[in-house]
Design an enzyme around this catalytic site. Structure first.
Site, PDB file in Angstrom:
ATOM      1  N   ASP A 133       5.329  15.360   1.568  1.00  0.00           N
ATOM      2  CA  ASP A 133       5.178  14.095   0.858  1.00  0.00           C
ATOM      3  C   ASP A 133       4.971  14.235  -0.652  1.00  0.00           C
ATOM      4  N   CYS A 194      23.292   0.504  13.087  1.00  0.00           N
ATOM      5  CA  CYS A 194      22.492   0.031  11.954  1.00  0.00           C
ATOM      6  C   CYS A 194      23.342  -0.851  11.058  1.00  0.00           C
ATOM      7  N   CYS A 204      11.174  -8.132   6.293  1.00  0.00           N
ATOM      8  CA  CYS A 204      10.375  -7.732   5.119  1.00  0.00           C
ATOM      9  C   CYS A 204       9.726  -8.967   4.488  1.00  0.00           C
ATOM     10  N   CYS A 220       6.862  -3.943  -2.524  1.00  0.00           N
ATOM     11  CA  CYS A 220       6.598  -3.465  -1.164  1.00  0.00           C
ATOM     12  C   CYS A 220       5.086  -3.471  -0.892  1.00  0.00           C
ATOM     13  N   CYS A 247       2.204  -1.018   5.440  1.00  0.00           N
ATOM     14  CA  CYS A 247       2.983  -2.077   6.091  1.00  0.00           C
ATOM     15  C   CYS A 247       3.996  -1.412   7.011  1.00  0.00           C
ATOM     16  N   CYS A 250       9.210  -3.391   8.483  1.00  0.00           N
ATOM     17  CA  CYS A 250      10.632  -3.001   8.522  1.00  0.00           C
ATOM     18  C   CYS A 250      10.872  -1.896   9.550  1.00  0.00           C
ATOM     19  N   CYS A 254      12.754  -2.615  13.946  1.00  0.00           N
ATOM     20  CA  CYS A 254      13.951  -1.807  14.205  1.00  0.00           C
ATOM     21  C   CYS A 254      14.163  -1.564  15.700  1.00  0.00           C
TER      22      CYS A 254
HETATM   23  C1  B12 Z   1       7.457   7.096  -3.135  1.00  0.00           C
HETATM   24  C2  B12 Z   1       7.310   6.981  -1.644  1.00  0.00           C
HETATM   25  C3  B12 Z   1       6.990   5.738  -1.112  1.00  0.00           C
HETATM   26  C4  B12 Z   1       7.003   4.477  -1.935  1.00  0.00           C
HETATM   27  C5  B12 Z   1       8.488   4.063  -2.153  1.00  0.00           C
HETATM   28  C6  B12 Z   1       9.301   4.076  -0.853  1.00  0.00           C
HETATM   29  C7  B12 Z   1      10.792   4.304  -1.016  1.00  0.00           C
HETATM   30  N1  B12 Z   1      11.567   3.819  -0.051  1.00  0.00           N
HETATM   31  O1  B12 Z   1      11.248   4.891  -1.986  1.00  0.00           O
HETATM   32  C8  B12 Z   1       6.184   3.501  -1.059  1.00  0.00           C
HETATM   33  C9  B12 Z   1       4.713   3.573  -1.461  1.00  0.00           C
HETATM   34  C10 B12 Z   1       6.623   2.035  -1.082  1.00  0.00           C
HETATM   35  C11 B12 Z   1       6.355   4.143   0.312  1.00  0.00           C
HETATM   36  C12 B12 Z   1       6.242   3.456   1.499  1.00  0.00           C
HETATM   37  C13 B12 Z   1       6.400   4.021   2.745  1.00  0.00           C
HETATM   38  N2  B12 Z   1       6.501   5.339   3.010  1.00  0.00           N
HETATM   39 CO1  B12 Z   1       6.774   6.714   1.646  1.00  0.00          CO
HETATM   40  N3  B12 Z   1       7.241   8.114   0.451  1.00  0.00           N
HETATM   41  C14 B12 Z   1       7.505   8.117  -0.824  1.00  0.00           C
HETATM   42  C15 B12 Z   1       7.951   9.523  -1.259  1.00  0.00           C
HETATM   43  C16 B12 Z   1       6.760  10.218  -1.948  1.00  0.00           C
HETATM   44  C17 B12 Z   1       9.164   9.548  -2.199  1.00  0.00           C
HETATM   45  C18 B12 Z   1      10.334   8.648  -1.734  1.00  0.00           C
HETATM   46  C19 B12 Z   1      11.415   8.563  -2.757  1.00  0.00           C
HETATM   47  O2  B12 Z   1      11.908   9.564  -3.232  1.00  0.00           O
HETATM   48  N4  B12 Z   1      11.786   7.330  -3.138  1.00  0.00           N
HETATM   49  C20 B12 Z   1      12.865   7.078  -4.060  1.00  0.00           C
HETATM   50  C21 B12 Z   1      14.029   6.557  -3.258  1.00  0.00           C
HETATM   51  C22 B12 Z   1      15.236   6.229  -4.148  1.00  0.00           C
HETATM   52  O3  B12 Z   1      14.325   7.642  -2.442  1.00  0.00           O
HETATM   53  P1  B12 Z   1      14.531   7.528  -0.871  1.00  0.00           P
HETATM   54  O4  B12 Z   1      14.029   6.237  -0.324  1.00  0.00           O
HETATM   55  O5  B12 Z   1      14.048   8.785  -0.235  1.00  0.00           O
HETATM   56  O6  B12 Z   1      16.087   7.461  -0.969  1.00  0.00           O
HETATM   57  C23 B12 Z   1      16.847   8.646  -1.003  1.00  0.00           C
HETATM   58  C24 B12 Z   1      17.895   8.471   0.033  1.00  0.00           C
HETATM   59  O7  B12 Z   1      17.498   7.444   0.906  1.00  0.00           O
HETATM   60  C25 B12 Z   1      19.102   8.170  -0.732  1.00  0.00           C
HETATM   61  N5  B12 Z   1      19.534   6.793  -0.732  1.00  0.00           N
HETATM   62  C26 B12 Z   1      18.833   5.649  -0.866  1.00  0.00           C
HETATM   63  N6  B12 Z   1      19.693   4.640  -0.886  1.00  0.00           N
HETATM   64  C27 B12 Z   1      20.930   5.176  -0.762  1.00  0.00           C
HETATM   65  C28 B12 Z   1      22.160   4.575  -0.741  1.00  0.00           C
HETATM   66  C29 B12 Z   1      23.301   5.387  -0.662  1.00  0.00           C
HETATM   67  C30 B12 Z   1      24.596   4.733  -0.644  1.00  0.00           C
HETATM   68  C31 B12 Z   1      23.188   6.831  -0.586  1.00  0.00           C
HETATM   69  C32 B12 Z   1      24.335   7.722  -0.491  1.00  0.00           C
HETATM   70  C33 B12 Z   1      21.914   7.401  -0.605  1.00  0.00           C
HETATM   71  C34 B12 Z   1      20.821   6.552  -0.692  1.00  0.00           C
HETATM   72  O8  B12 Z   1      18.919   8.549  -2.064  1.00  0.00           O
HETATM   73  C35 B12 Z   1      17.554   8.679  -2.364  1.00  0.00           C
HETATM   74  C36 B12 Z   1      17.359   9.967  -3.122  1.00  0.00           C
HETATM   75  O9  B12 Z   1      17.586  11.060  -2.316  1.00  0.00           O
HETATM   76  C37 B12 Z   1       8.323  10.179   0.115  1.00  0.00           C
HETATM   77  C38 B12 Z   1       8.066  11.680   0.217  1.00  0.00           C
HETATM   78  C39 B12 Z   1       9.110  12.484  -0.534  1.00  0.00           C
HETATM   79  N7  B12 Z   1       8.659  13.454  -1.321  1.00  0.00           N
HETATM   80  O10 B12 Z   1      10.306  12.245  -0.405  1.00  0.00           O
HETATM   81  C40 B12 Z   1       7.467   9.375   1.146  1.00  0.00           C
HETATM   82  C41 B12 Z   1       8.102   9.030   2.476  1.00  0.00           C
HETATM   83  C42 B12 Z   1       9.497   8.521   2.191  1.00  0.00           C
HETATM   84  N8  B12 Z   1       7.291   7.910   2.962  1.00  0.00           N
HETATM   85  C43 B12 Z   1       7.131   7.865   4.234  1.00  0.00           C
HETATM   86  C44 B12 Z   1       6.515   6.806   4.959  1.00  0.00           C
HETATM   87  C45 B12 Z   1       6.113   7.093   6.392  1.00  0.00           C
HETATM   88  C46 B12 Z   1       6.322   5.554   4.364  1.00  0.00           C
HETATM   89  C47 B12 Z   1       5.924   4.225   5.047  1.00  0.00           C
HETATM   90  C48 B12 Z   1       6.511   3.983   6.430  1.00  0.00           C
HETATM   91  C49 B12 Z   1       4.371   4.140   5.102  1.00  0.00           C
HETATM   92  C50 B12 Z   1       3.822   2.778   5.562  1.00  0.00           C
HETATM   93  N9  B12 Z   1       3.894   2.425   6.832  1.00  0.00           N
HETATM   94  O11 B12 Z   1       3.277   2.030   4.790  1.00  0.00           O
HETATM   95  C51 B12 Z   1       6.455   3.201   4.009  1.00  0.00           C
HETATM   96  C52 B12 Z   1       7.932   2.819   4.286  1.00  0.00           C
HETATM   97  C53 B12 Z   1       8.548   1.942   3.224  1.00  0.00           C
HETATM   98  C54 B12 Z   1      10.079   2.071   3.208  1.00  0.00           C
HETATM   99  N10 B12 Z   1      10.764   1.195   3.935  1.00  0.00           N
HETATM  100  O12 B12 Z   1      10.606   2.976   2.557  1.00  0.00           O
HETATM  101  C55 B12 Z   1       7.816   9.051   4.914  1.00  0.00           C
HETATM  102  C56 B12 Z   1       9.119   8.542   5.536  1.00  0.00           C
HETATM  103  C57 B12 Z   1       9.571   9.326   6.753  1.00  0.00           C
HETATM  104  C58 B12 Z   1      10.921   8.823   7.197  1.00  0.00           C
HETATM  105  N11 B12 Z   1      11.141   8.874   8.509  1.00  0.00           N
HETATM  106  O13 B12 Z   1      11.751   8.419   6.401  1.00  0.00           O
HETATM  107  C59 B12 Z   1       8.031  10.042   3.686  1.00  0.00           C
HETATM  108  C60 B12 Z   1       9.291  10.901   3.740  1.00  0.00           C
HETATM  109  C61 B12 Z   1       6.763  10.944   3.650  1.00  0.00           C
HETATM  110  C62 B12 Z   1       6.797  12.043   4.721  1.00  0.00           C
HETATM  111  N12 B12 Z   1       6.711  13.288   4.326  1.00  0.00           N
HETATM  112  O14 B12 Z   1       6.901  11.783   5.909  1.00  0.00           O
HETATM  113  N13 B12 Z   1       6.690   5.471   0.192  1.00  0.00           N
HETATM  114  S1  SF4 Z   2      16.333  -2.777  11.878  1.00  0.00           S
HETATM  115 FE1  SF4 Z   2      16.863  -0.609  12.222  1.00  0.00          FE
HETATM  116  S2  SF4 Z   2      18.915  -0.643  13.109  1.00  0.00           S
HETATM  117 FE2  SF4 Z   2      18.557  -2.663  12.201  1.00  0.00          FE
HETATM  118  S3  SF4 Z   2      19.419  -2.504  10.113  1.00  0.00           S
HETATM  119 FE3  SF4 Z   2      17.246  -2.016   9.959  1.00  0.00          FE
HETATM  120  S4  SF4 Z   2      17.130   0.206  10.126  1.00  0.00           S
HETATM  121 FE4  SF4 Z   2      19.161  -0.405  10.888  1.00  0.00          FE
HETATM  122  S1  SF4 Z   3       6.966  -1.585   4.215  1.00  0.00           S
HETATM  123 FE1  SF4 Z   3       9.010  -2.423   4.665  1.00  0.00          FE
HETATM  124  S2  SF4 Z   3       8.660  -4.515   5.446  1.00  0.00           S
HETATM  125 FE2  SF4 Z   3       6.771  -3.855   4.449  1.00  0.00          FE
HETATM  126  S3  SF4 Z   3       6.975  -4.719   2.382  1.00  0.00           S
HETATM  127 FE3  SF4 Z   3       7.683  -2.559   2.317  1.00  0.00          FE
HETATM  128  S4  SF4 Z   3       9.884  -2.699   2.627  1.00  0.00           S
HETATM  129 FE4  SF4 Z   3       9.022  -4.687   3.236  1.00  0.00          FE
END
Ligand code: B12
Ligand code: SF4
Ligand code: SF4
Length: 320
Positions: A133, A194, A204, A220, A247, A250, A254
């Site tokens: 993380d 999906c 959301c 978020c 939260c 989302c 699923c």
């Molecule tokens: C910052 C962060 C947050 C932030 C921002 C979340 C976010 N989506 O970016 C906040 C605080 C909101 C958060 C919330 C949560 N988080 Co968080 N978080 C992180 C962290 C530290 C970095 C994520 C990141 O790089 N974000 C920037 C975005 C741009 O990156 P990304 O979402 O990973 O997207 C990548 C790909 O998805 C891709 N991508 C995205 N969109 C698209 C579109 C296309 C077309 C393509 C090709 C690629 C692509 O490119 C991005 C760069 O590689 C990671 C740990 C880590 N070091 O990676 C944990 C991590 C993502 N979190 C985690 C968890 C569990 C959560 C929560 C469920 C916790 C909760 N219940 O409250 C929520 C889920 C929210 C959500 N729907 O994402 C887990 C997710 C595990 C998994 N199965 O994915 C991680 C991996 C931690 C871990 N080691 O387990 N988190």
């Molecule tokens: S709820 Fe699950 S299966 Fe449906 S669009 Fe979201 S991530 Fe995909």
């Molecule tokens: S954790 Fe998911 S459902 Fe909750 S506010 Fe963030 S993006 Fe929306």
């Protein structure tokens, strides 16, 4: 058996649900672009650490010089039990990931054992870096490349069999390992399902997940209740409703969660009593009682003052 096979067996033996291996090359240009766009759009809110170390975040070899491989592990955290009664006024919800002991410490402990095992069988002094993380590493992008699942519309890395409630952890190493294969044929795949669904976006509460696939972390509830330390604007505070910490909407929406099995790791301590907390009890916590109640939890990292801020928001929403 190859070294990669030995590592996979050991990782599963230690209690992980899945393990994959990818090379340590930079994440794909599409992932780099999506991260850069996300940052430029301001969607990281006040998470300044997301702007730092961009080069490291996109290139594992910048985090561990001469890294050749990334071992990615998955730990399923779908709770075995969900709270049975409806939530009472005066209670706040805690997201599932925080109902366990602190996952960072738990996964790191197992990854240290795995690295020790690899060091004992791999010959001359490989180097390792353990990440869970907090390291600047694109964990989801690497997990997808290691064949552990796909990045879904709710932005979670989803494994078709284990669903979205999975944690990720990594060992970067200077060892050259055989990468595991990408999974999921394009048709009939979970990813295909999906694309025909929108349930997470509809669920959301704040619009942080946008219909066009973008994600504004600033809106978020997970960010607002865990990362953001200031005063939360009233329109967003209202949407937090009774979510005290994190939260899950989302993820709970699923369909791939419904069919997923629960966490099977009996060593990973689960506290079902943390699913809902009495908000007045939270407001009455002292520094000592907070440490005693949440010393082994990710809630401890939040700090008592911010937990109380959240409790006041939930109470205001309850009696509004
Ligand atoms: C910052 C962060 C947050 C932030 C921002 C979340 C976010 N989506 O970016 C906040 C605080 C909101 C958060 C919330 C949560 N988080 Co968080 N978080 C992180 C962290 C530290 C970095 C994520 C990141 O790089 N974000 C920037 C975005 C741009 O990156 P990304 O979402 O990973 O997207 C990548 C790909 O998805 C891709 N991508 C995205 N969109 C698209 C579109 C296309 C077309 C393509 C090709 C690629 C692509 O490119 C991005 C760069 O590689 C990671 C740990 C880590 N070091 O990676 C944990 C991590 C993502 N979190 C985690 C968890 C569990 C959560 C929560 C469920 C916790 C909760 N219940 O409250 C929520 C889920 C929210 C959500 N729907 O994402 C887990 C997710 C595990 C998994 N199965 O994915 C991680 C991996 C931690 C871990 N080691 O387990 N988190
Ligand atoms: S709820 Fe699950 S299966 Fe449906 S669009 Fe979201 S991530 Fe995909
Ligand atoms: S954790 Fe998911 S459902 Fe909750 S506010 Fe963030 S993006 Fe929306």
């Amino acid at each position: 058996m190859s070294l990669t096979d030995d590592i996979k067996h050991k990782a599963l033996y230690l209690g992980f649900d899945l393990v994959g291996v990818t090379d340590a090359s930079p994440i794909s240009p599409q992932h780099v672009e999506s991260l850069a766009k996300w940052l430029k759009a301001g969607f990281a809110g006040r998470m300044d650490y997301m702007h730092r170390n961009f080069e490291k975040r996109i290139d594992p070899a910048k985090l561990l010089p001469n890294a050749q491989s990334v071992i990615v592990v998955v730990l399923n955290y779908k709770p075995v039990r969900h709270p049975s009664s409806p939530i009472d006024t005066g209670q706040g919800k805690v997201a599932a990931f925080a109902q366990y002991e602190d996952y960072h410490a738990f996964i790191k402990k197992l990854l240290r054992q795995l690295a020790g095992f690899i060091g004992s069988i791999a010959g001359p002094s490989p180097r390792f870096k353990i990440c869970v993380d907090s390291a600047p590493l694109a964990e989801r992008a690497l997990a997808a490349r290691a064949g552990l699942g796909f990045i879904a519309k709710n932005h979670m890395l989803i494994n078709p069999a284990l669903g979205p409630q999975i944690f990720l952890g990594e060992i970067l190493t200077t060892l050259k390992l055989q990468p595991t294969e990408q999974i999921l044929p394009p048709s009939e795949s979970a990813e295909g399902k999906c694309s025909a669904c929108n349930k997470c976006i509809d669920a959301c509460p704040t619009g942080a997940l946008m219909p066009d696939g973008r994600f504004d972390a600033g809106k978020c509830i997970s960010y607002l209740t865990i990362e953001y330390k200031g005063s939360i604007p009233p329109d967003l505070a209202e949407k937090i409703a009774d979510r005290l910490f994190g939260c899950d909407e989302c993820v709970l929406a699923c369909p791939l969660l419904q069919s997923a099995p629960p966490c099977k790791n009996k060593q990973f301590k689960f506290h079902p009593d943390r699913a809902r907390l009495d908000l007045h009890d939270v407001l009455n916590l002292t520094a000592d009682s907070f440490d005693a109640a949440f010393g082994d939890s990710v809630i401890k990292r939040l700090g008592l003052e911010t937990l109380k801020r959240n409790a006041n928001i939930c109470l205001a929403n309850a009696y509004h």
